[in-house]
Design a protein around this motif. Structure first.
Motif, PDB file in Angstrom:
ATOM      1  N   MET A  89       2.037  12.706   0.873  1.00 45.31           N
ATOM      2  CA  MET A  89       1.416  13.717   0.020  1.00 45.31           C
ATOM      3  C   MET A  89       2.002  15.106   0.256  1.00 45.31           C
ATOM      4  O   MET A  89       2.352  15.800  -0.703  1.00 45.31           O
ATOM      5  CB  MET A  89      -0.105  13.714   0.247  1.00 45.31           C
ATOM      6  CG  MET A  89      -0.884  14.585  -0.735  1.00 45.31           C
ATOM      7  SD  MET A  89      -0.867  13.945  -2.417  1.00 45.31           S
ATOM      8  CE  MET A  89       0.246  15.075  -3.233  1.00 45.31           C
ATOM      9  N   VAL A  93       0.838  -1.208   0.000  1.00 46.24           N
ATOM     10  CA  VAL A  93       0.000   0.000   0.000  1.00 46.24           C
ATOM     11  C   VAL A  93       0.868   1.252   0.000  1.00 46.24           C
ATOM     12  O   VAL A  93       0.638   2.191  -0.786  1.00 46.24           O
ATOM     13  CB  VAL A  93      -0.947  -0.005   1.218  1.00 46.24           C
ATOM     14  CG1 VAL A  93      -1.621   1.355   1.392  1.00 46.24           C
ATOM     15  CG2 VAL A  93      -2.000  -1.093   1.063  1.00 46.24           C
ATOM     16  N   ALA A  94       1.870   1.289   0.871  1.00 45.95           N
ATOM     17  CA  ALA A  94       2.762   2.453   0.923  1.00 45.95           C
ATOM     18  C   ALA A  94       3.477   2.643  -0.403  1.00 45.95           C
ATOM     19  O   ALA A  94       3.603   3.768  -0.909  1.00 45.95           O
ATOM     20  CB  ALA A  94       3.765   2.293   2.060  1.00 45.95           C
ATOM     21  N   GLY A 144      -7.108  12.059   1.201  1.00 47.75           N
ATOM     22  CA  GLY A 144      -6.533  10.743   1.464  1.00 47.75           C
ATOM     23  C   GLY A 144      -6.787  10.268   2.878  1.00 47.75           C
ATOM     24  O   GLY A 144      -7.039   9.084   3.117  1.00 47.75           O
ATOM     25  N   TRP A 176       1.095   4.092  -3.120  1.00 45.29           N
ATOM     26  CA  TRP A 176       0.827   5.513  -2.903  1.00 45.29           C
ATOM     27  C   TRP A 176       2.049   6.360  -3.230  1.00 45.29           C
ATOM     28  O   TRP A 176       1.941   7.418  -3.881  1.00 45.29           O
ATOM     29  CB  TRP A 176       0.410   5.754  -1.452  1.00 45.29           C
ATOM     30  CG  TRP A 176      -1.016   5.452  -1.138  1.00 45.29           C
ATOM     31  CD1 TRP A 176      -1.486   4.432  -0.372  1.00 45.29           C
ATOM     32  CD2 TRP A 176      -2.182   6.178  -1.575  1.00 45.29           C
ATOM     33  NE1 TRP A 176      -2.855   4.459  -0.289  1.00 45.29           N
ATOM     34  CE2 TRP A 176      -3.307   5.531  -1.026  1.00 45.29           C
ATOM     35  CE3 TRP A 176      -2.368   7.300  -2.375  1.00 45.29           C
ATOM     36  CZ2 TRP A 176      -4.611   5.983  -1.245  1.00 45.29           C
ATOM     37  CZ3 TRP A 176      -3.668   7.755  -2.598  1.00 45.29           C
ATOM     38  CH2 TRP A 176      -4.772   7.102  -2.042  1.00 45.29           C
ATOM     39  N   THR A 190       0.919   6.815   4.976  1.00 42.73           N
ATOM     40  CA  THR A 190       1.553   7.171   3.712  1.00 42.73           C
ATOM     41  C   THR A 190       1.009   8.475   3.156  1.00 42.73           C
ATOM     42  O   THR A 190       1.774   9.330   2.686  1.00 42.73           O
ATOM     43  CB  THR A 190       1.360   6.042   2.693  1.00 42.73           C
ATOM     44  OG1 THR A 190       1.771   4.802   3.273  1.00 42.73           O
ATOM     45  CG2 THR A 190       2.175   6.300   1.444  1.00 42.73           C
ATOM     46  N   VAL A 191      -0.296   8.646   3.202  1.00 44.12           N
ATOM     47  CA  VAL A 191      -0.893   9.867   2.670  1.00 44.12           C
ATOM     48  C   VAL A 191      -0.514  11.068   3.529  1.00 44.12           C
ATOM     49  O   VAL A 191      -0.171  12.136   3.010  1.00 44.12           O
ATOM     50  CB  VAL A 191      -2.426   9.714   2.589  1.00 44.12           C
ATOM     51  CG1 VAL A 191      -3.086  11.052   2.315  1.00 44.12           C
ATOM     52  CG2 VAL A 191      -2.792   8.715   1.509  1.00 44.12           C
ATOM     53  N   THR A 224      -2.433   3.356   4.727  1.00 41.20           N
ATOM     54  CA  THR A 224      -2.817   4.475   3.862  1.00 41.20           C
ATOM     55  C   THR A 224      -2.759   5.787   4.619  1.00 41.20           C
ATOM     56  O   THR A 224      -2.283   6.810   4.101  1.00 41.20           O
ATOM     57  CB  THR A 224      -4.222   4.249   3.296  1.00 41.20           C
ATOM     58  OG1 THR A 224      -4.196   3.149   2.389  1.00 41.20           O
ATOM     59  CG2 THR A 224      -4.735   5.487   2.561  1.00 41.20           C
ATOM     60  N   ALA A 270       2.594   6.678  -6.902  1.00 41.34           N
ATOM     61  CA  ALA A 270       1.576   7.572  -7.466  1.00 41.34           C
ATOM     62  C   ALA A 270       1.917   9.037  -7.189  1.00 41.34           C
ATOM     63  O   ALA A 270       1.800   9.895  -8.073  1.00 41.34           O
ATOM     64  CB  ALA A 270       0.206   7.226  -6.893  1.00 41.34           C
ATOM     65  N   PHE A 271       2.343   9.329  -5.982  1.00 43.61           N
ATOM     66  CA  PHE A 271       2.704  10.718  -5.646  1.00 43.61           C
ATOM     67  C   PHE A 271       3.881  11.201  -6.498  1.00 43.61           C
ATOM     68  O   PHE A 271       3.904  12.347  -6.952  1.00 43.61           O
ATOM     69  CB  PHE A 271       3.076  10.828  -4.167  1.00 43.61           C
ATOM     70  CG  PHE A 271       1.955  10.513  -3.224  1.00 43.61           C
ATOM     71  CD1 PHE A 271       0.634  10.640  -3.597  1.00 43.61           C
ATOM     72  CD2 PHE A 271       2.229  10.066  -1.923  1.00 43.61           C
ATOM     73  CE1 PHE A 271      -0.402  10.342  -2.716  1.00 43.61           C
ATOM     74  CE2 PHE A 271       1.209   9.773  -1.042  1.00 43.61           C
ATOM     75  CZ  PHE A 271      -0.118   9.907  -1.435  1.00 43.61           C
ATOM     76  N   THR A 310      -4.073  15.779   0.865  1.00 43.70           N
ATOM     77  CA  THR A 310      -3.771  15.007   2.076  1.00 43.70           C
ATOM     78  C   THR A 310      -5.043  14.761   2.874  1.00 43.70           C
ATOM     79  O   THR A 310      -5.279  13.640   3.367  1.00 43.70           O
ATOM     80  CB  THR A 310      -2.745  15.759   2.942  1.00 43.70           C
ATOM     81  OG1 THR A 310      -1.532  15.912   2.206  1.00 43.70           O
ATOM     82  CG2 THR A 310      -2.454  14.989   4.225  1.00 43.70           C
TER      83      THR A 310
END
Length: 823
Positions: free
Chosen positions: A94, A23-24, A52, A27, A89-90, A86, A30-31, A49
């Motif tokens: 982010m 998951v991390a 998310g 993300w 990470t977000v 999530t 993607a960032f 942020t």
């Protein structure tokens, strides 16, 4: 039994870690694929942020709903792991989406941390971050693993710091959730893990290698308390169950001791029995282990896995004081005609309660006692401990007098690992802490030792009470040593496990110390900011977190006598405050214990207590208000909105650290906020010149420079560290500083060459100076503790004529001058 439990817990932990890492990673990729505006000049990343975070909270809420509805337990687990990773990470990734640097960039403390990661990315051997030919003094565990992460993805050390720090914290949060779920009911585990993770991200994330320990510490303390304080096993040393505290027997209560299979346990729902949040064996709604199981080394037969409180109490917290219907059958219990006194009639639903009421649905009650744990530990099928409904009674051992006779467990009783799973788990955590962060390792050891003292004190108090009773009955009472020996044996076992793991990173340093002796030049504890000169009292701050901490303090005080969770967390909080006081006291001796670093630990412990206090307080209010129909929806809404509200504040709390990540120039010579880069942009040319002129690899070259960020990006060794506080004590920082000053006063190149040849340490192969007219300068640091700031900067100037000799190659690059020594 131990192997089965440890294997099951380890398997789930590995799955949770894998889910969190994936998951991390998704993300973060993607960032990185989008060109975001800088955090310090736009609110775009702040807005995303928040979005998310709402998604993460929704995932956690859905997981809790699935747990409480007893639907798709593995989907609920995966959803909870994904939700909590999530959130981490977000919340961190982010805001940092437009920079390659982590919080605090390459400034201050993050400079030497990045240097350490760069060193261990360059090679897997344990080497000091700065000094050649020295074993590391600072624990290398987190940085070594980060180096392998960087190697796996082909990243430089400085570039790997951000994704590794975020991924490691996301995985640690998921592991903390798994551990909580082995200790308390699954829905509460998700909520408590979410609360502690949010606080960890807000206040511990800048020190990434310590944050992974902070988020794991609260459940580990509960686990450790289960390993050391096991009153249900005191029967093994000869106690009889024919006595109990005066007044503990309630109307209809049974005689202390086990009842035959099929007997009813009346009176267990008396006021004060710890029903709120209890997790009687097998009652976990997510389809957890069978009744009486001992997850991760939980308590003795019949006792709750370090968290379920009153024996026979309502698993969902549904039974109001005295409201449970004696004789109500535990739904789905397989114990022969066992009746769950105090389990609450099916469907009596309170705030946070289980819809089924008793919480026994689906549990395997063979040998479980009446819908839950057997307070006395007798373990007879369906038997119930008398006096479990006495005010303040605690199945897990709150200290009320009442012990089982040796061998009182009847056929059908639940076999457990006897707490050795908890011993192993605690030892592994302490060993991990020793390889990651020495300070937190010492604090955790201090807390575990306090637990052992407390457990011994309770055992001795109970023996004293037993002596008064048995003076009349003429029954045998075991001696002091027989009581204390199990506690001491477990404490030693924890130490052995931790010590063996710690040696993985500490052995090279210890061997060098044994050969050469420990130097007196270390100043790592010479730091006393304002935060270290006062006791942290976050519960009086006017904020969401302050309110949660205040609830936590109230809950700890109210429940410390009846809840094992409260007891364990209280010991942790007391350990932090005692450490702070001891640190302040040691200032008179010219040092400290760096107590200001413990504020994140205290906040997380109080946040965990606050989460329990909020849930149990909401249940109490629900009962006082005669169980209004929509009250649970109100509580859920307040909890969710509070979580989102605090989550939104985290980027503001971390704003200075995030901003620095954008204003610092990274290893590519880029400043993420698009402003002109600093002199760091010349490092690439300097590196090329050094490799060409020395003809040696970076990790075989020693450079004397005051621009330590150069060593954070490229794995050259330094002749001198940033400050004495981060220097290896074996390096003799003060003597090196004096030698550098002496070199600057020499009058000819011949004298300098001779000084370098006869230096007591490996001399620099190159110098990296700043230009100052016709001279070259280094800006060094000196420890001036107890002053604050504790570091004084001073400049050392080398005349240019010292290097006017063919044995030195001088190259000017931007504001720098590189001098390579011919060997």
């Amino acid at each position: 039994m131990l192997a089965r439990q440890a294997g099951g817990a380890l398997g789930e932990a590995v799955l949770a870690g894998a889910v969190a890492a994936v998951v991390a990673g998704v993300w973060l990729v993607a960032f990185a694929s989008v060109a975001w505006p800088a955090f310090n000049s736009s609110n775009v990343t702040r807005a995303l942020t928040t979005v998310g975070q709402v998604v993460a909270v929704a995932m956690l809420v859905a997981a809790i709903w699935l747990v409480r509805a007893r639907k798709w337990p593995w989907v609920a687990k995966v959803l909870s792991w994904g939700g909590i990773s999530t959130f981490v990470t977000v919340t961190l990734g982010m805001p940092l989406g437009a920079t390659k640097l982590y919080l605090f960039g390459l400034s201050v403390d993050q400079e030497f941390r990045t240097q350490y990661l760069t060193r261990l990315t360059d090679g897997a051997a344990l080497r000091d971050m700065n000094y050649v030919d020295l074993p590391p003094f600072y624990p290398a565990g987190w940085f070594w693993a980060g180096g392998r992460f960087a190697n796996l993805f082909g990243l430089d050390g400085w570039e790997a710091f951000k994704p590794w720090a975020i991924t490691a914290l996301a995985v640690a949060a998921a592991l903390a959730l798994v551990l909580w779920s082995k200790l308390i009911r699954a829905d509460w585990a998700i909520a408590v893990a979410a609360a502690t993770t949010a606080v960890t991200v807000a206040y511990a994330a800048p020190e990434a290698y310590s944050a992974v320990l902070v988020v794991l510490l609260p459940p580990v303390l509960v686990l450790a308390w289960g390993a050391l304080h096991r009153p249900a096993e005191y029967g093994a040393v000869g106690y009889r169950a024919e006595f109990q505290t005066e007044g503990a027997r309630t109307a209809g209560g049974e005689a202390a001791g086990s009842r035959a299979a099929g007997s009813k346990a009346a009176g267990s729902g008396a006021a004060g029995s710890d029903a709120a949040g209890s997790d009687p064996a097998g009652s976990d709604p997510a389809g957890s282990d069978p009744a009486g199981s001992d997850p991760a080394g939980s308590d003795a037969a019949g006792s709750d896995a370090a968290g379920s409180d009153a024996a026979g109490s309502d698993a969902a917290g549904s039974g109001a004081a005295g409201s449970s219907a004696a004789g109500s059958k535990a739904a789905g219990s397989s114990a022969t005609t066992s009746e769950a006194a105090g389990s609450g009639a099916a469907g009596s639903d309170a705030a946070g309660s289980d819809p089924a009421g008793s919480g026994a649905a689906g549990s395997d009650a063979a040998g479980s006692g009446a819908a839950g744990s057997d307070a006395a530990g007798s373990g007879a099928a369906g038997s119930k401990a008398a006096g479990s409904g006495a005010a303040g009674s605690d199945a897990a051992g709150s200290g009320a007098v009442g012990f089982e006779a040796a061998g009182s467990r009847a056929v059908g009783s639940v076999s457990t690992a006897g707490g050795w799973g908890a011993v192993l788990g605690t030892g592994l955590f302490l060993g991990l802490a020793a390889t990651f962060y020495t300070l937190y390792f010492a604090v955790a050891v201090f807390a575990v030792c306090l637990m052992a003292v407390a457990a011994a004190g309770i055992a001795l108090w109970q023996r004293h009470a037993a002596l008064r009773v048995h003076r009349r009955t003429k029954q045998e009472v075991p001696g002091v040593w027989r009581l204390l020996r199990p506690i001491l044996v477990r404490l030693i076992a924890i130490g052995v496990v931790a010590g063996l793991l710690a040696l993985v990173v500490w052995l090279p340093f210890l061997l060098r110390v044994l050969r050469e002796g420990f130097p007196s030049s270390g100043t790592a504890f010479h730091y006393l900011p304002e935060g270290g000169a006062r006791l942290p009292l976050p519960m009086f701050e006017l904020s969401l977190l302050g309110g949660l901490c205040l609830i936590g303090v109230i809950w700890l005080v109210l429940r410390v006598g009846s809840s094992r969770r409260a007891q364990a967390l209280t010991v942790g909080v007391v350990a932090v405050y005692l450490w702070c006081l001891l640190s302040m006291l040691l200032t008179a001796a010219g040092t400290t214990l760096l107590s200001f670093r413990l504020e994140p630990v205290l906040l997380v412990l109080l946040a965990a207590a606050g989460a329990f206090g909020f849930a149990e307080g909401a249940r109490a209010i629900y009962q006082v208000l005669n169980e209004p129909e929509r009250f649970r929806a109100v509580v859920a809404a307040v909890a969710v909105l509070g979580a989102i509200g605090f989550g939104q504040q985290i980027p503001e709390i971390l704003e200075p650290e995030i901003t620095t990540a954008y204003t610092d120039t990274d290893g590519d010579g880029v400043r993420a906020d698009k402003f002109p880069p600093s002199a760091v942009s010349y490092y690439h040319e300097i590196d090329a010149a050094l490799r060409e002129q020395t003809g040696r690899p970076r990790d075989e070259t020693v450079v004397l420079t005051a621009d330590l960020s150069f060593l954070s990006i490229y794995p050259y060794f330094g002749f001198q560290a940033l400050t004495s506080h981060y220097a290896n004590p074996l390096a003799d920082f003060p003597a090196r500083a004096d030698e550098i000053e002496r070199w600057s006063t020499l009058e000819s190149p011949e004298e300098l060459v001779e000084a370098l040849r006869t230096a007591p340490w490996r001399a620099p192969d190159a110098f990296l100076f700043r230009q100052s007219g016709d001279n070259y300068t280094l800006r060094l640091a000196e420890d001036v503790y107890p002053n604050q700031p504790n570091v004084k900067r001073y400049q050392v100037t080398f005349p240019a004529q010292l290097f006017d000799d063919p044995r030195f190659t001088v190259t000017d690059i931007g504001p720098f001058t590189v001098v390579v020594v011919e060997r």
